[in-house]
Design an enzyme around this catalytic site. Structure first.
Site, PDB file in Angstrom:
ATOM      1  N   LYS A 136       0.850  -1.200   0.000  1.00  0.00           N
ATOM      2  CA  LYS A 136       0.000   0.000   0.000  1.00  0.00           C
ATOM      3  C   LYS A 136       0.886   1.250   0.000  1.00  0.00           C
ATOM      4  CE  LYS A 136      -3.956   1.895   2.636  1.00  0.00           C
ATOM      5  NZ  LYS A 136      -4.802   1.742   3.837  1.00  0.00           N
ATOM      6  N   SER A 172      -9.728   1.987   3.071  1.00  0.00           N
ATOM      7  CA  SER A 172      -8.832   2.708   2.199  1.00  0.00           C
ATOM      8  C   SER A 172      -7.842   1.818   1.436  1.00  0.00           C
ATOM      9  CB  SER A 172      -8.046   3.732   3.004  1.00  0.00           C
ATOM     10  OG  SER A 172      -7.213   3.071   3.942  1.00  0.00           O
ATOM     11  N   SER A 232      -9.993  -0.382   7.243  1.00  0.00           N
ATOM     12  CA  SER A 232      -9.402  -0.171   5.916  1.00  0.00           C
ATOM     13  C   SER A 232      -8.760  -1.399   5.284  1.00  0.00           C
ATOM     14  CB  SER A 232      -8.362   0.952   5.972  1.00  0.00           C
ATOM     15  OG  SER A 232      -9.000   2.198   5.953  1.00  0.00           O
TER      16      SER A 232
END
Lengths: 94, 477, 476
Positions: free
Chosen positions: C68, C144, C168
């Site tokens: 990420k 997210s 997330s």
């Protein structure tokens, strides 16, 4: 709910320039969000201790032993502006 | 200044002399190339996290205990949020509502008596970086960012610039004894801000206060406070209303200047630092650190009075610097005589003068106790004059030679032999007939002059006492 | 090994690597082709046009992990999908990246898409444009960590790391039909994770199945002296929890999670999952988490307050975007005004407000106290329960653009995941069904602090008795 002066005061604290429309929109949205958050007022929190951490630990310390610094190149390689070995920022006019 | 009483509180920031910074392993050494002692943590790079230095905690507790503060069982770090280019994270890790320690005091000497100055709190935080201002912008160096700091806040118990000076000197002396900071104001490892307000004598309500910053020495603090007292008194006299503000001391112009800010009241949005778990400080830990606290200056002074028969006044001067006091004690022990007065006089007299001339401390003169005692031996046996002894001391410092060797090689042994002195005396009388006449006609001063001439002729080696006796005898005959 | 390598799991690939039937390079080139083929549709990665083959000094070893964009990778762009971190190249690796390299694996040079600074539940708030859900490209992948979840779901990654502050990892795993775990707070080092809310953030694995999840957690877990909040407890081999008998495990189902707003299809799928597990001898019990309804408001105060401070360092001085201005304060304000996206500004302002003078006690302090009550709810239940089972999200994936204009509605999509972050407990999401429209549904399992093994045992038992994890999206 949350007036524009408050939004502007807080935006200044946070050093964020808001466009007029942004300030207007935020004042409405933050009002809604805070209205929702006001739900917390229902809860009786007398004698409840605040939890600033997810897990209870304490006394996390390290020894006073030196570690090597970053290389001069690494320190300044991301700098938007630099001069010699320093970061350079605009003049400070309060 | 008679109509008003000054109310002063001091805020001292002190670098702790740990090897590494508060929250990372970077060196704290002073004076290195810009940004050469930085890492992701003290630069506040995204993703980096702090881990507190255990030695910094120990040092902090040590200072708190030496200042008679109550070390708290539960303490934590908080974030103090504000923007400034020397603050890499946009917040300073500091302490807010649960500081390390509270409620201590420090005794200072004022007009011959002791006065207790309360200490509100001693808390831990990190230093910011350094800015160098240029015409077209400011340069930022983060070497200092993250160096562990203590903030020591006094109660507004100080009532004069002189007391402020005493407070700072006493504080510095204690910290030096603890050996936890080099207390060097020039390097910025000790900094002091002051709050000052005036109120009419007898009034209990506090006046409007000014915050004073930018003082670079203890004398600067004293001067800035004196200036501010005059300035505020004048304004009050003329009926003006003071505004609460921050003023900067200008050490060149010798005045304070208002630091106008747009910001209004500060809103630092303190909250508990989520990256650092709290600290629980046990009684055992406190006791362990308490045991490591050395004899403090006032304790040492009392012991000097008791053990070595020093006058209190002298003892207090001797203990102001830890290293000097240790050296003095070494000399006391090495000196054979019971009366240590001669040593004390030499410390406070010639040694201190030499140190001041050379911009060093007494211990920094680097003379051994053995040599000093040897020198004082020559003096007390009247083998050299006081004047000669002082010049031998100077030579000792320059050359690191033994005093005996210097005296011998320069042929400085005092002439106490009557016959040798008489010869010189006759020459002096021959050359200064007018003074002889003056003396005989009752002018006592003329004798002093003749002794002086005799000393000069003997290149300072004549024993002045004997010379005087001989002259008197000869002229009165 | 006749299948396309990219479609395999890490544990399947490991067998091939061990037998020397395949090389790490083969996995890289399979993924390279797959990304070129499908990422134009999904947009799971940043700058995918760069491909995987560029750059001569690429390290290919083991099975590459997709990372990420908020986890620092030394020498490689890390910018939290924000304009304000444009061009930032960290001079250091996050601890999890070091651990991956030390384990013999490697990281993809491409970073996965996310909501700016992890502010969001849809991966729409990204300076790089939204990620699309591989099961329905008109839908969001959740957020997210939407890029990581979508990459794994679409076989553009074998496995991935995400971060979870209020759901997330779990919510996008649920929306994309993959397995996502938020470990216990302190289990995985946060050093090198660009902080959103320090007291809530955890890095965790997003994988194709439970086995891979345990494998990746083995690699990234453990005490880190660089993170004061990482906990010094031994790390078990989590794969040993797989296949353990779940008979007699006591699992609670909180009634507060089955109320209005829960999509009936989701509810049915979770009930079906409960039935499946019950047949295996798991004992279920209805329980109560009394303060559940306060979790979202508590979260939005604490998370935004911490974020407002964590994001203060993005001021244009040392790195990233700087607006040109001759005066410092204007430079700050313009840099931050132009550099942060809309949601980031909204959260920074909200968090700053919650901490500001006069409001601290009413908002921030009160939220911390209610957080204590939420933690206590779990503590009490876990005295007699092994796990808690809930839906991961009240709905399956929603349409792109559907909730953008209504932040409050968006915030409520994390209603089932937030409590675990507030309490610091671990939680997993794994697929447990499809809606009529063919969108995945996620099942959440929560456990007490440092009891990830219980989660894995239960999740693996369920997975072995169902086929949901084997379904592949059509990328349409």
């Amino acid at each position: 709910m949350i007036d524009k002066e408050t939004v502007e005061y807080v935006a200044n604290l946070a050093r964020i320039e808001l466009k007029k429309e942004e300030a207007n929109m935020l004042s409405g949205q933050l009002g809604d969000i805070l209205g929702f958050i006001d739900k917390l007022k229902e809860v009786n929190v007398d004698k409840v201790l605040p939890a600033s951490h997810a897990i209870t630990v304490s006394n996390v310390l390290r020894g006073d032993s030196p570690k090597g610094p970053l290389s001069a190149h690494s320190v300044l390689s991301n700098a938007p502006l630099k001069r010699e070995k320093f970061f350079l920022v605009p003049k400070i006019i309060e | 200044m008679s109509k008003y009483e000054a109310v002063i509180g001091l805020e001292v920031h002190l670098h702790l002399s740990t090897k590494t910074k508060a929250f990372c392993g970077c060196s704290t050494e002073f004076g290195k190339e810009a940004n050469s002692q930085t890492c992701p943590v003290c630069l506040g790079l995204p993703g980096s996290l702090p881990v507190f230095n255990g030695t910094a905690l120990d040092y902090a507790i040590k200072v708190a205990l030496a200042l008679n503060c109550k070390v708290q069982e539960y303490t934590k770090f908080d974030r103090k949020n504000y923007f400034y280019p020397d603050l890499p994270k946009g917040y300073q890790i500091s302490q807010y509502d649960l500081p390390l320690s509270l409620d201590g005091f420090l005794n200072i000497e004022t007009e011959g008596s002791l006065k207790r100055i309360g200490i509100t709190r001693v808390h831990m935080e990190e230093d910011a970086g350094k800015l160098v201002h240029e015409n077209d912008g400011s340069l930022v160096d983060f070497n200092r960012a993250g160096v562990p700091l203590l903030e020591i806040v006094s109660q507004p118990d100080i009532n004069s610039p002189e007391e402020a000076y005493q407070y700072l000197s006493t504080l510095k002396s204690i910290i030096e004894y603890l050996d936890v900071s080099d207390c060097d104001m020039e390097k910025g490892s000790l900094r002091c801000d002051a709050n000052i307000s005036l109120r009419p004598l007898g009034e209990s309500k506090l006046g409007v206060k000014t915050e004073l910053k930018n003082m670079n020495s203890f004398k600067g603090v004293k001067d800035a406070l004196s200036y501010e007292i005059k300035r505020q008194a004048q304004l009050l006299e003329s009926g003006e209303i003071l505004t609460q503000e921050t003023r900067l001391w200008d050490a060149k112009e010798l005045k304070t200047i208002s630091m106008r800010t747009k910001e209004g009241a500060k809103d630092y949005r303190y909250f508990p630092e989520p990256d650092l778990p709290p600290f629980i400080i046990t009684d055992a830990k406190i006791e362990e650190i308490r045991k490591s606290i050395p004899e403090l200056p006032h304790e040492k002074a009392s012991r000097f009075v008791e053990s070595y028969g020093l006058l209190e006044y002298d003892a207090k001067i001797l203990v102001a610097s830890k290293k000097d006091a240790l050296f003095a004690e070494e000399c006391f022990n090495a000196y054979p005589g019971k009366d240590k007065k001669l040593i004390v006089n030499w410390f406070i007299g010639p040694l201190m003068a030499e140190a001041n001339n050379r911009n060093l401390s007494i211990s920094g003169l680097n003379i051994s106790s053995a040599y000093l005692i040897e020198l004082l031996g020559f003096l007390s046996r009247n083998e050299i004059s006081n004047l000669t002894a002082k010049s031998v001391l100077s030579d000792m410092i320059d050359t690191a030679e033994a005093p005996g060797k210097i005296i011998k090689s320069k042929n400085l042994v005092q002439i106490s032999d009557g016959q040798a002195l008489k010869e010189i005396m006759e020459e002096v009388i021959g050359e200064n007939q007018k003074s002889v006449t003056d003396y005989k006609s009752g002018k006592e001063n003329a004798l002093m002059f003749l002794v002086g001439q005799l000393m000069r002729k003997s290149q300072g080696k004549a024993n002045p006492k004997i010379a005087r006796e001989l002259l008197k005898e000869r002229l009165n005959a | 090994m006749n299948k396309n390598l990219y479609s395999l799991t890490a544990h399947e690939l490991a067998v091939g690597l061990n037998k020397k039937e395949i090389k790490s390079e083969d996995i890289y080139s399979a993924l390279d082709g797959r990304i070129k083929e499908s990422d134009p549709k999904v947009n799971a990665y940043l700058r995918p046009s760069k491909g995987l083959s560029s750059g001569g000094d690429r390290i290919t070893s083991g099975i590459p992990v997709a990372i990420k964009d908020n986890i620092c990778t030394k020498g490689f762009h890390t910018q939290c999908c924000s304009k304000i971190l444009e061009g930032f190249i960290p001079p250091y690796d996050a601890t999890v990246i070091k651990r991956i390299k030390e384990s013999g694996h490697s990281c993809l040079e491409l970073k996965t898409n996310m909501d700016e600074f992890a502010f969001g539940s849809s991966t729409e708030n990204s300076s790089q444009g939204p990620t699309h859900n591989p099961w329905d490209l008109n839908c969001v992948p959740g957020g997210s960590s939407g890029g990581s979840a979508a990459a794994v779901a679409s076989d553009e990654a074998i496995w991935a790391l995400g971060s979870d502050t209020g759901g997330s990892i779990r919510q996008p795993a649920s929306f994309c039909g993959v397995v996502g775990l938020k470990p216990t707070y302190g289990r995985v080092s946060r050093f090198g994770l660009i902080a959103f809310a320090s007291s809530l953030d955890q890095i965790g694995p997003i994988t194709k199945d439970v086995y891979d999840n345990a494998l990746l957690l083995n690699i990234i877990s453990g005490y880190d002296p660089n993170d004061s909040t990482s906990i010094n407890l031994p790390v078990p081999d989590y794969t040993r929890a797989l296949g353990k008998d779940v008979k007699g495990l006591k699992v609670g189902v909180p009634k507060e999670y089955f109320i209005e707003g829960l999509d009936p299809e989701v509810k049915a799928a979770v009930e079906e999952a409960i039935n499946t597990l019950r047949k295996m001898g798991v004992e279920f019990k209805e329980v109560s988490l009394r303060h559940t309804e306060y979790a979202v408001p508590v979260y939005y105060i604490i998370a935004t307050a911490e974020a407002s401070s964590n994001l203060a360092r993005f001021d244009g001085v040392q790195y990233g975007f700087r607006s040109k201005d001759a005066n410092l304060i204007d430079m700050y304000k313009k840099t931050r005004g132009e550099g942060f996206g809309e949601e980031a500004k909204r959260r920074i302002i909200l968090g700053t407000f919650a901490l500001s003078h006069g409001y601290y006690d009413a908002y921030y302090l009160r939220a911390l106290k209610v957080r204590t009550l939420i933690k206590e709810d779990f503590d009490i239940l876990f005295k007699e329960l092994d796990c808690i089972l809930t839906p991961t999200s009240p709905t399956a994936a929603f349409k792109i653009g559907e909730k953008v204009k209504d932040p409050l509605k968006m915030y409520l999509s994390d209603i089932y995941t937030i409590s675990a972050n507030l309490a610091g407990i671990p939680g997993i999401s794994l697929p447990c069904g499809l809606t009529k429209n063919g969108l995945p549904i996620g099942l959440q399992i929560l456990a007490p602090h440092f009891q990830e093994e219980k989660i894995f045992s239960l999740a693996y038992a369920y997975e072995q008795n169902t086929d949901w994890h084997k379904l592949k999206p059509k990328l349409t």
